[in-house]
Scaffold this active site. Structure first.
Site, PDB file in Angstrom:
ATOM      1  N   CYS A  81     -19.961  -4.105   4.580  1.00 43.40           N
ATOM      2  CA  CYS A  81     -21.377  -4.348   3.089  1.00 43.40           C
ATOM      3  C   CYS A  81     -21.270  -5.681   2.656  1.00 43.40           C
ATOM      4  O   CYS A  81     -21.803  -6.938   4.010  1.00 43.40           O
ATOM      5  CB  CYS A  81     -20.874  -3.935   2.389  1.00 43.40           C
ATOM      6  SG  CYS A  81     -22.342  -3.834   1.038  1.00 43.40           S
ATOM      7  N   HIS A 165     -20.616   1.563   5.246  1.00 50.63           N
ATOM      8  CA  HIS A 165     -19.045   2.266   4.740  1.00 50.63           C
ATOM      9  C   HIS A 165     -18.795   2.780   5.215  1.00 50.63           C
ATOM     10  O   HIS A 165     -19.181   4.033   5.126  1.00 50.63           O
ATOM     11  CB  HIS A 165     -18.844   2.191   3.143  1.00 50.63           C
ATOM     12  CG  HIS A 165     -19.816   1.385   2.336  1.00 50.63           C
ATOM     13  ND1 HIS A 165     -18.753   0.149   1.827  1.00 50.63           N
ATOM     14  CD2 HIS A 165     -20.186   0.330   1.726  1.00 50.63           C
ATOM     15  CE1 HIS A 165     -19.008  -1.091   1.189  1.00 50.63           C
ATOM     16  NE2 HIS A 165     -20.502  -0.215   1.055  1.00 50.63           N
ATOM     17  N   SER A 220      15.325  10.619 -11.281  1.00 50.46           N
ATOM     18  CA  SER A 220      14.537  11.433 -12.164  1.00 50.46           C
ATOM     19  C   SER A 220      14.388  12.822 -11.616  1.00 50.46           C
ATOM     20  O   SER A 220      14.029  13.948 -12.208  1.00 50.46           O
ATOM     21  CB  SER A 220      13.023  11.118 -12.628  1.00 50.46           C
ATOM     22  OG  SER A 220      12.454  11.234 -11.799  1.00 50.46           O
ATOM     23  N   GLY A 221      14.107  13.142 -10.327  1.00 49.76           N
ATOM     24  CA  GLY A 221      13.762  14.405  -9.876  1.00 49.76           C
ATOM     25  C   GLY A 221      12.919  14.717  -9.515  1.00 49.76           C
ATOM     26  O   GLY A 221      12.125  15.293  -8.840  1.00 49.76           O
ATOM     27  N   GLY A 222      11.851  13.635  -9.731  1.00 45.33           N
ATOM     28  CA  GLY A 222      10.310  12.969  -8.926  1.00 45.33           C
ATOM     29  C   GLY A 222      10.049  12.511  -7.679  1.00 45.33           C
ATOM     30  O   GLY A 222      11.851  12.418  -7.511  1.00 45.33           O
ATOM     31  N   VAL A 223       9.094  13.095  -6.873  1.00 46.71           N
ATOM     32  CA  VAL A 223       9.430  12.047  -5.381  1.00 46.71           C
ATOM     33  C   VAL A 223       9.601  10.729  -5.071  1.00 46.71           C
ATOM     34  O   VAL A 223      10.241  10.541  -4.540  1.00 46.71           O
ATOM     35  CB  VAL A 223       7.642  13.085  -5.606  1.00 46.71           C
ATOM     36  CG1 VAL A 223       7.916  11.859  -3.632  1.00 46.71           C
ATOM     37  CG2 VAL A 223       7.248  13.592  -5.347  1.00 46.71           C
ATOM     38  N   SER A 225      11.483   8.297  -6.893  1.00 46.36           N
ATOM     39  CA  SER A 225      12.917   7.742  -6.694  1.00 46.36           C
ATOM     40  C   SER A 225      13.773   8.616  -6.437  1.00 46.36           C
ATOM     41  O   SER A 225      14.800   8.614  -5.302  1.00 46.36           O
ATOM     42  CB  SER A 225      13.353   8.101  -8.451  1.00 46.36           C
ATOM     43  OG  SER A 225      13.479   9.413  -8.320  1.00 46.36           O
ATOM     44  N   SER A 226      13.599  10.376  -5.513  1.00 40.66           N
ATOM     45  CA  SER A 226      14.692  10.593  -4.410  1.00 40.66           C
ATOM     46  C   SER A 226      14.378  10.148  -3.798  1.00 40.66           C
ATOM     47  O   SER A 226      15.032  10.116  -2.924  1.00 40.66           O
ATOM     48  CB  SER A 226      13.518  12.216  -4.919  1.00 40.66           C
ATOM     49  OG  SER A 226      13.532  13.041  -5.944  1.00 40.66           O
TER      50      SER A 226
END
Ligand code: XMP
Length: 507
Positions: A81, A165, A220-223, A225-226
């Site tokens: 483009c 595109h 934290s238990g989240g993706v 940080s794990s």
């Protein structure tokens, strides 16, 4: 880095990030570079190929964004483009301002060369200016009824331009064109894999942290940080001081799972600070949502203060910044530190250097790396979860009893969706507890208890969201189970509101 690299030079196009993702899907490392920084970056580290992105400006304008094509002489280039127009214009072709803006699907005609077998396939166009004559050495390789140079090429110098595109799904052959550019034209090898990322990062972390440095890594238990913790442990073992603050506000069983996974399978220096009394104490009597958020953030700081002696000696703080955060902050070398929702800041005296081992990755790549590092699927596939946890899903006062009711209802809701495979495509799903009472009847008894709201949304980025069309029979079954099995709940609602005007969380 040892792997091959494709720079996608950003001229302000709305799809630039998508080009980077598409290239990485082919196993080739790609980075987005703002056009203002492109010259310096190319001089500092020559890429194996370059893509010039789209952009909203006109190449004919006085201060049009551009790049020194002298730097690109022996590098394969694909202009898309605006990038296509810029290449034509700067190398001696002609660009005109079209009287009408062209926007939508077009059919390629007279296709040959690079786009050879794609005649009569549709492509997505969105542009004002267009190329009307190509530079010396270039051939026109396709056109449309309204666009005389839909694509052009100079195979000798490995320069290719396309007006449409390839990165959007409306161009069905777009992936094939990117593949041809990467592998046939630029002769690259797919060498960007989760394994190679892990290997490189392990080496990079070891170098940054040195032989004795320690890294504080809040989990934290989240993706994110794990995965970050698993990566740090792989790199520096016990010197990754992983801390999980259990505030009692996670989903049912998730706190225990985080502790179990890290303690039993990753070993190392994993500390659980069981602090739920402190959080419930501080939240007692508080009903205002922002106040709750603030309290949770403040209590994290207190926890770190109180455990300071155990954390002494940490030189670095690991932060789960991802590539989209880096891009948003404008410069790949100076990412703004995003407010870490889950830690809520550290005490002022903890002067730690930042380490951001996931800053090159998109979320789906983080998940893949997590899997390769051996994290369980249900941890890696976890939906986004707010840092203040159930404090903002228990409307009104946060007590242990009310959190328990919410956790139990949430467990039933989400496990029923999973059992039916109806969780696929859902961005977030959860149960919240309302701060009112309603009348019901159970057996021969009149009840006066609290209602649960179920919410499930589809979203791309959490900025907008739509309620998920969960089959009525599923909802009805879940509602029956919740009322029967969760003490204190006698009614279930399903939230149909989209965002905007509502938000994803109820508070
Ligand atoms: P809303 O409710 O604003 O949520 O539509 C958008 C996304 O952000 C998450 N969220 C939070 N995450 N701390 C967080 O770490 C918070 O205080 C917070 N509030 C909302 C929400 O789950 C959704 O993914």
């Amino acid at each position: 880095m040892a792997h091959q690299t494709v720079y996608v030079i950003d001229f302000g196009g709305q799809y630039t990030q998508l080009i980077v993702r598409r290239i990485r899907e082919f196993g080739v490392y790609s980075e987005m570079i703002p056009w203002t920084a492109a010259g310096d970056r190319i001089r500092a580290l020559k890429p194996d190929a370059v893509v010039l992105s789209g952009g909203p400006r006109s190449v004919l304008g006085a201060d049009a964004p551009t790049i020194d094509f002298g730097l690109l002489e022996d590098i394969p280039v694909l202009g898309i483009c605006y990038g296509h127009q810029l290449m034509a214009y700067r190398l001696g072709g002609e660009v005109e301002s079209a009287s009408l803006k062209e926007y939508g699907l077009r059919v390629l005609e007279n296709a040959e060369g690079f786009v050879g077998d794609l005649a009569s396939t549709t492509v997505w166009m969105s542009h004002g200016d267009q190329v009307v004559s190509v530079p010396a050495g270039f051939a026109i390789t396709s056109s449309t009824t309204t666009c005389p140079v839909a694509s052009m090429q100079n195979p000798l110098t490995r320069k290719y331009g396309i007006q449409f595109h390839p990165e959007v799904s409306h161009t069905p052959s777009g992936k094939e064109l990117l593949r041809r550019f990467l592998f046939d034209v630029a002769d690259l090898k797919p060498d960007w894999t989760s394994e190679s990322f892990i290997e490189e990062q392990v080496a990079a972390i070891q170098e940054q942290v040195g032989p004795t440095g320690k890294v504080l890594c809040a989990v934290s238990g989240g993706v994110d940080s794990s995965v970050m913790a698993a990566l740090l442990i792989r790199a520096i073992g016990e010197r990754a001081v992983c801390v999980f603050v259990d505030h009692g506000l996670l989903r049912k069983g998730e706190g225990a799972q985080v502790a179990e996974t890290f303690q039993n399978h990753f070993g190392g220096n994993f500390k659980v600070f069981e602090e739920s009394d402190r959080f419930f104490g501080a939240l007692a009597g508080v009903t205002e949502p922002e106040r709750k958020r603030k309290i949770v953030g403040e209590q994290f700081v207190r926890v770190f203060e109180d455990h300071a002696s155990e954390l002494a000696g940490c030189d670095f703080l690991a932060q789960g910044t991802l590539y989209p955060d880096v891009i948003e902050s404008g410069s790949p070398t100076a990412a703004k530190i995003k407010t870490h929702h889950n830690v809520g800041g550290l005490p002022d005296w903890m002067q730690l250097k930042l380490i951001e081992p996931l800053r090159w990755l998109f979320k789906d790549e983080v998940r893949e790396v997590g899997r390769k590092l051996g994290l369980p699927d249900d941890m890696v596939d976890r939906e986004p979860f707010p840092g203040p946890g159930l404090a903002v899903r228990v409307l009104g006062e946060v007590t242990r009893e009310r959190v328990r009711m919410t956790q139990d209802a949430d467990w039933i809701f989400r496990s029923e969706l999973r059992a039916r495979n109806q969780h696929v495509g859902i961005w977030q799903s959860y149960a919240a507890l309302l701060d009112v009472r309603s009348v019901g009847v159970m057996g021969d008894e009149r009840t006066y208890e609290q209602p649960i709201v179920l919410r499930a949304v589809e979203s791309e980025d959490a900025m907008t969201a739509r309620a998920v069309n969960i089959p009525f029979a599923t909802l009805e079954h879940i509602a029956t189970r919740i009322v029967n099995e969760v003490d204190g709940v006698n009614r279930v609602f399903y939230d149909l509101t989209s965002k905007p005007p509502a938000t994803i969380e109820l508070e």
